[in-house]
Design a protein around this motif. Sequence first.
Motif, PDB file in Angstrom:
ATOM      1  N   LEU A  73       0.854  -1.186   0.000  1.00 23.88           N
ATOM      2  CA  LEU A  73       0.000   0.000   0.000  1.00 23.88           C
ATOM      3  C   LEU A  73       0.895   1.242   0.000  1.00 23.88           C
ATOM      4  O   LEU A  73       2.040   1.192   0.460  1.00 23.88           O
ATOM      5  CB  LEU A  73      -0.895  -0.006   1.238  1.00 23.88           C
ATOM      6  CG  LEU A  73      -1.929  -1.137   1.285  1.00 23.88           C
ATOM      7  CD1 LEU A  73      -2.615  -1.163   2.651  1.00 23.88           C
ATOM      8  CD2 LEU A  73      -2.945  -0.989   0.173  1.00 23.88           C
ATOM      9  N   PRO A  74       0.382   2.354  -0.510  1.00 30.04           N
ATOM     10  CA  PRO A  74       1.179   3.587  -0.517  1.00 30.04           C
ATOM     11  C   PRO A  74       1.622   3.943   0.904  1.00 30.04           C
ATOM     12  O   PRO A  74       0.839   3.838   1.853  1.00 30.04           O
ATOM     13  CB  PRO A  74       0.225   4.637  -1.078  1.00 30.04           C
ATOM     14  CG  PRO A  74      -0.784   3.870  -1.860  1.00 30.04           C
ATOM     15  CD  PRO A  74      -0.922   2.553  -1.140  1.00 30.04           C
ATOM     16  N   PRO A  75       2.863   4.382   1.057  1.00 27.91           N
ATOM     17  CA  PRO A  75       3.389   4.668   2.402  1.00 27.91           C
ATOM     18  C   PRO A  75       2.649   5.794   3.116  1.00 27.91           C
ATOM     19  O   PRO A  75       2.655   5.846   4.348  1.00 27.91           O
ATOM     20  CB  PRO A  75       4.846   5.042   2.145  1.00 27.91           C
ATOM     21  CG  PRO A  75       4.953   5.313   0.689  1.00 27.91           C
ATOM     22  CD  PRO A  75       3.840   4.599   0.010  1.00 27.91           C
ATOM     23  N   GLU A  76       2.008   6.676   2.376  1.00 28.87           N
ATOM     24  CA  GLU A  76       1.313   7.798   3.020  1.00 28.87           C
ATOM     25  C   GLU A  76      -0.035   7.403   3.627  1.00 28.87           C
ATOM     26  O   GLU A  76      -0.682   8.221   4.284  1.00 28.87           O
ATOM     27  CB  GLU A  76       1.148   8.976   2.052  1.00 28.87           C
ATOM     28  CG  GLU A  76       0.343   8.686   0.805  1.00 28.87           C
ATOM     29  CD  GLU A  76       1.169   8.104  -0.351  1.00 28.87           C
ATOM     30  OE1 GLU A  76       0.585   7.898  -1.418  1.00 28.87           O
ATOM     31  OE2 GLU A  76       2.370   7.846  -0.176  1.00 28.87           O
ATOM     32  N   MET A  77      -0.465   6.164   3.433  1.00 26.52           N
ATOM     33  CA  MET A  77      -1.729   5.732   4.036  1.00 26.52           C
ATOM     34  C   MET A  77      -1.561   5.615   5.550  1.00 26.52           C
ATOM     35  O   MET A  77      -0.564   5.112   6.039  1.00 26.52           O
ATOM     36  CB  MET A  77      -2.182   4.388   3.452  1.00 26.52           C
ATOM     37  CG  MET A  77      -2.752   4.508   2.051  1.00 26.52           C
ATOM     38  SD  MET A  77      -3.281   2.924   1.357  1.00 26.52           S
ATOM     39  CE  MET A  77      -4.620   2.485   2.438  1.00 26.52           C
ATOM     40  N   THR A  78      -2.580   6.079   6.273  1.00 29.17           N
ATOM     41  CA  THR A  78      -2.547   6.016   7.739  1.00 29.17           C
ATOM     42  C   THR A  78      -2.835   4.584   8.197  1.00 29.17           C
ATOM     43  O   THR A  78      -3.383   3.779   7.439  1.00 29.17           O
ATOM     44  CB  THR A  78      -3.603   6.958   8.337  1.00 29.17           C
ATOM     45  OG1 THR A  78      -4.904   6.443   8.024  1.00 29.17           O
ATOM     46  CG2 THR A  78      -3.442   8.384   7.826  1.00 29.17           C
ATOM     47  N   PRO A  79      -2.520   4.284   9.437  1.00 28.72           N
ATOM     48  CA  PRO A  79      -2.846   2.949   9.961  1.00 28.72           C
ATOM     49  C   PRO A  79      -4.348   2.639   9.885  1.00 28.72           C
ATOM     50  O   PRO A  79      -4.727   1.498   9.626  1.00 28.72           O
ATOM     51  CB  PRO A  79      -2.365   3.011  11.417  1.00 28.72           C
ATOM     52  CG  PRO A  79      -1.255   4.015  11.403  1.00 28.72           C
ATOM     53  CD  PRO A  79      -1.680   5.041  10.382  1.00 28.72           C
ATOM     54  N   VAL A  80      -5.178   3.624  10.094  1.00 34.95           N
ATOM     55  CA  VAL A  80      -6.630   3.410   9.997  1.00 34.95           C
ATOM     56  C   VAL A  80      -7.013   3.050   8.556  1.00 34.95           C
ATOM     57  O   VAL A  80      -7.814   2.137   8.314  1.00 34.95           O
ATOM     58  CB  VAL A  80      -7.410   4.653  10.482  1.00 34.95           C
ATOM     59  CG1 VAL A  80      -8.894   4.547  10.162  1.00 34.95           C
ATOM     60  CG2 VAL A  80      -7.184   4.869  11.963  1.00 34.95           C
ATOM     61  N   GLU A  81      -6.454   3.774   7.573  1.00 35.10           N
ATOM     62  CA  GLU A  81      -6.741   3.481   6.169  1.00 35.10           C
ATOM     63  C   GLU A  81      -6.243   2.079   5.793  1.00 35.10           C
ATOM     64  O   GLU A  81      -6.932   1.342   5.083  1.00 35.10           O
ATOM     65  CB  GLU A  81      -6.079   4.515   5.264  1.00 35.10           C
ATOM     66  CG  GLU A  81      -6.707   5.890   5.354  1.00 35.10           C
ATOM     67  CD  GLU A  81      -5.901   6.955   4.632  1.00 35.10           C
ATOM     68  OE1 GLU A  81      -6.527   7.893   4.104  1.00 35.10           O
ATOM     69  OE2 GLU A  81      -4.644   6.862   4.603  1.00 35.10           O
ATOM     70  N   ARG A  82      -5.079   1.712   6.271  1.00 34.98           N
ATOM     71  CA  ARG A  82      -4.539   0.376   6.001  1.00 34.98           C
ATOM     72  C   ARG A  82      -5.445  -0.700   6.605  1.00 34.98           C
ATOM     73  O   ARG A  82      -5.726  -1.715   5.972  1.00 34.98           O
ATOM     74  CB  ARG A  82      -3.124   0.243   6.564  1.00 34.98           C
ATOM     75  CG  ARG A  82      -2.103   1.026   5.802  1.00 34.98           C
ATOM     76  CD  ARG A  82      -0.734   1.000   6.509  1.00 34.98           C
ATOM     77  NE  ARG A  82       0.208   1.790   5.776  1.00 34.98           N
ATOM     78  CZ  ARG A  82       0.864   1.378   4.693  1.00 34.98           C
ATOM     79  NH1 ARG A  82       0.694   0.165   4.251  1.00 34.98           N
ATOM     80  NH2 ARG A  82       1.694   2.193   4.072  1.00 34.98           N
TER      81      ARG A  82
END
Length: 186
Positions: A73-82
Amino acid sequence: MPNTYSATQKTLHWLIALLIVGVYLLTFGEDFYERGDPMRATIWWLHISFGLLLLGLVLARIGLRFTRGTPALPPEMTPVERGASQAVHLGLYLLMLGIPLVGVVLTWLRGDTLSFFGLFTIPSPVEADRTLGRSVKDIHELGANLILALAAVHAAAALWHHFVRRDNVLTRMLPGRGSEQHGLAD
Protein backbone atom coordinates in the motif's frame (compact mmCIF):
# COMPACT_ATOMS: atom_id res chain seq x y z
CA MET A 1 7.20 -7.58 -3.14
CA PRO A 2 5.71 -6.66 -6.54
CA ASN A 3 4.80 -3.05 -7.30
CA THR A 4 1.81 -4.03 -9.45
CA TYR A 5 -0.46 -7.01 -9.99
CA SER A 6 0.37 -9.61 -12.62
CA ALA A 7 -1.67 -9.87 -15.81
CA THR A 8 -3.28 -13.05 -14.45
CA GLN A 9 -4.21 -11.36 -11.17
CA LYS A 10 -5.73 -8.44 -13.08
CA THR A 11 -7.67 -10.74 -15.40
CA LEU A 12 -9.05 -12.72 -12.48
CA HIS A 13 -9.97 -9.52 -10.59
CA TRP A 14 -12.04 -8.11 -13.45
CA LEU A 15 -13.52 -11.46 -14.51
CA ILE A 16 -14.60 -12.15 -10.93
CA ALA A 17 -16.11 -8.65 -10.66
CA LEU A 18 -18.11 -9.23 -13.87
CA LEU A 19 -19.23 -12.67 -12.70
CA ILE A 20 -20.41 -11.32 -9.35
CA VAL A 21 -22.57 -8.72 -11.06
CA GLY A 22 -23.74 -11.17 -13.73
CA VAL A 23 -24.68 -13.93 -11.28
CA TYR A 24 -26.53 -11.38 -9.16
CA LEU A 25 -28.45 -10.02 -12.15
CA LEU A 26 -29.39 -13.53 -13.28
CA THR A 27 -31.51 -13.87 -10.14
CA PHE A 28 -33.87 -11.25 -11.52
CA GLY A 29 -34.26 -13.11 -14.82
CA GLU A 30 -36.86 -15.51 -13.48
CA ASP A 31 -39.23 -12.57 -12.89
CA PHE A 32 -39.75 -12.37 -16.66
CA TYR A 33 -41.24 -15.88 -16.83
CA GLU A 34 -44.31 -17.55 -15.38
CA ARG A 35 -43.94 -20.33 -12.82
CA GLY A 36 -43.45 -23.61 -14.61
CA ASP A 37 -41.80 -22.00 -17.65
CA PRO A 38 -38.63 -23.98 -18.51
CA MET A 39 -36.74 -20.70 -18.88
CA ARG A 40 -36.90 -20.21 -15.11
CA ALA A 41 -35.03 -23.50 -14.60
CA THR A 42 -32.50 -22.48 -17.26
CA ILE A 43 -31.85 -19.20 -15.46
CA TRP A 44 -31.17 -21.02 -12.18
CA TRP A 45 -29.01 -23.60 -13.98
CA LEU A 46 -26.94 -20.71 -15.36
CA HIS A 47 -26.87 -19.01 -11.95
CA ILE A 48 -25.52 -22.19 -10.33
CA SER A 49 -23.04 -22.90 -13.13
CA PHE A 50 -21.62 -19.37 -13.14
CA GLY A 51 -21.58 -19.42 -9.33
CA LEU A 52 -19.44 -22.57 -9.40
CA LEU A 53 -17.17 -20.95 -12.00
CA LEU A 54 -16.90 -17.93 -9.71
CA LEU A 55 -15.89 -20.15 -6.80
CA GLY A 56 -13.16 -21.80 -8.88
CA LEU A 57 -11.78 -18.47 -10.06
CA VAL A 58 -11.79 -17.07 -6.53
CA LEU A 59 -9.82 -20.09 -5.32
CA ALA A 60 -7.32 -19.49 -8.13
CA ARG A 61 -7.11 -15.82 -7.18
CA ILE A 62 -6.47 -16.65 -3.54
CA GLY A 63 -3.78 -19.11 -4.61
CA LEU A 64 -2.08 -16.39 -6.65
CA ARG A 65 -2.38 -13.94 -3.79
CA PHE A 66 -0.54 -16.35 -1.50
CA THR A 67 2.12 -17.36 -4.03
CA ARG A 68 2.75 -14.03 -5.77
CA GLY A 69 1.73 -11.57 -3.11
CA THR A 70 0.26 -8.11 -3.55
CA PRO A 71 1.80 -4.70 -4.05
CA ALA A 72 2.47 -2.68 -0.92
CA LEU A 73 0.00 0.00 0.00
CA PRO A 74 1.18 3.59 -0.52
CA PRO A 75 3.39 4.67 2.40
CA GLU A 76 1.31 7.80 3.02
CA MET A 77 -1.73 5.73 4.04
CA THR A 78 -2.55 6.02 7.74
CA PRO A 79 -2.85 2.95 9.96
CA VAL A 80 -6.63 3.41 10.00
CA GLU A 81 -6.74 3.48 6.17
CA ARG A 82 -4.54 0.38 6.00
CA GLY A 83 -6.80 -1.41 8.48
CA ALA A 84 -9.90 -0.42 6.52
CA SER A 85 -8.30 -1.66 3.30
CA GLN A 86 -7.43 -5.00 4.88
CA ALA A 87 -10.91 -5.34 6.39
CA VAL A 88 -12.64 -4.64 3.08
CA HIS A 89 -10.41 -7.09 1.21
CA LEU A 90 -10.91 -9.77 3.86
CA GLY A 91 -14.67 -9.21 3.75
CA LEU A 92 -14.71 -9.45 -0.04
CA TYR A 93 -12.72 -12.70 -0.03
CA LEU A 94 -14.87 -14.24 2.69
CA LEU A 95 -18.03 -13.33 0.81
CA MET A 96 -16.62 -14.48 -2.56
CA LEU A 97 -16.00 -17.88 -0.96
CA GLY A 98 -19.00 -18.00 1.34
CA ILE A 99 -21.76 -16.99 -1.05
CA PRO A 100 -21.10 -19.77 -3.60
CA LEU A 101 -20.62 -22.35 -0.83
CA VAL A 102 -23.90 -21.34 0.80
CA GLY A 103 -25.45 -21.53 -2.69
CA VAL A 104 -24.23 -25.12 -3.01
CA VAL A 105 -25.85 -26.00 0.32
CA LEU A 106 -29.02 -24.19 -0.73
CA THR A 107 -29.19 -26.14 -4.00
CA TRP A 108 -28.83 -29.42 -2.16
CA LEU A 109 -31.39 -28.48 0.49
CA ARG A 110 -33.84 -27.86 -2.33
CA GLY A 111 -33.21 -31.44 -3.41
CA ASP A 112 -31.44 -30.44 -6.61
CA THR A 113 -28.14 -31.63 -8.03
CA LEU A 114 -25.37 -29.21 -8.85
CA SER A 115 -24.66 -28.93 -12.54
CA PHE A 116 -21.69 -27.16 -14.03
CA PHE A 117 -22.91 -26.12 -17.49
CA GLY A 118 -24.08 -29.70 -18.02
CA LEU A 119 -20.48 -30.97 -18.05
CA PHE A 120 -20.87 -32.76 -14.73
CA THR A 121 -23.34 -32.97 -11.89
CA ILE A 122 -22.91 -33.45 -8.17
CA PRO A 123 -25.91 -35.07 -6.48
CA SER A 124 -27.06 -33.83 -3.12
CA PRO A 125 -25.43 -35.64 -0.21
CA VAL A 126 -28.20 -34.42 2.12
CA GLU A 127 -31.91 -34.93 2.26
CA ALA A 128 -34.04 -32.09 0.90
CA ASP A 129 -35.23 -29.72 3.61
CA ARG A 130 -37.17 -26.81 2.16
CA THR A 131 -37.72 -25.18 5.57
CA LEU A 132 -34.01 -25.04 6.31
CA GLY A 133 -33.47 -24.14 2.64
CA ARG A 134 -35.52 -20.96 3.06
CA SER A 135 -33.26 -19.84 5.94
CA VAL A 136 -30.15 -20.68 3.94
CA LYS A 137 -31.62 -18.76 0.98
CA ASP A 138 -31.98 -15.68 3.21
CA ILE A 139 -28.30 -15.98 4.18
CA HIS A 140 -27.31 -16.41 0.51
CA GLU A 141 -29.29 -13.30 -0.48
CA LEU A 142 -27.91 -11.26 2.41
CA GLY A 143 -24.38 -12.23 1.38
CA ALA A 144 -25.10 -11.23 -2.22
CA ASN A 145 -26.33 -7.82 -1.12
CA LEU A 146 -23.39 -7.38 1.25
CA ILE A 147 -20.82 -8.19 -1.42
CA LEU A 148 -22.30 -5.58 -3.75
CA ALA A 149 -22.18 -2.98 -0.96
CA LEU A 150 -18.61 -3.91 -0.05
CA ALA A 151 -17.58 -3.91 -3.71
CA ALA A 152 -19.02 -0.40 -4.01
CA VAL A 153 -16.90 0.72 -1.04
CA HIS A 154 -13.87 -0.98 -2.65
CA ALA A 155 -14.49 0.78 -5.99
CA ALA A 156 -15.11 4.15 -4.30
CA ALA A 157 -11.83 3.81 -2.40
CA ALA A 158 -9.96 2.99 -5.62
CA LEU A 159 -11.46 6.05 -7.32
CA TRP A 160 -10.63 8.20 -4.28
CA HIS A 161 -7.03 7.01 -4.45
CA HIS A 162 -6.91 7.81 -8.17
CA PHE A 163 -8.64 11.19 -8.26
CA VAL A 164 -7.95 12.62 -4.78
CA ARG A 165 -4.75 10.99 -3.58
CA ARG A 166 -3.39 10.64 -7.12
CA ASP A 167 -1.47 7.49 -6.26
CA ASN A 168 -1.17 4.20 -8.19
CA VAL A 169 -3.66 2.08 -6.20
CA LEU A 170 -6.16 1.97 -9.07
CA THR A 171 -3.76 1.93 -12.00
CA ARG A 172 -1.84 -1.08 -10.73
CA MET A 173 -5.02 -3.16 -11.19
CA LEU A 174 -5.99 -1.77 -14.60
CA PRO A 175 -5.44 -4.05 -17.60
CA GLY A 176 -2.28 -3.40 -19.60
CA ARG A 177 -0.66 -1.27 -16.92
CA GLY A 178 2.34 -1.90 -14.77
CA SER A 179 3.46 -5.50 -15.13
CA GLU A 180 4.65 -5.08 -18.70
CA GLN A 181 6.33 -1.77 -17.86
CA HIS A 182 8.17 -3.20 -14.87
CA GLY A 183 9.10 -6.57 -16.35
CA LEU A 184 7.02 -8.54 -13.86
CA ALA A 185 5.89 -12.01 -14.85
CA ASP A 186 2.76 -13.84 -13.81
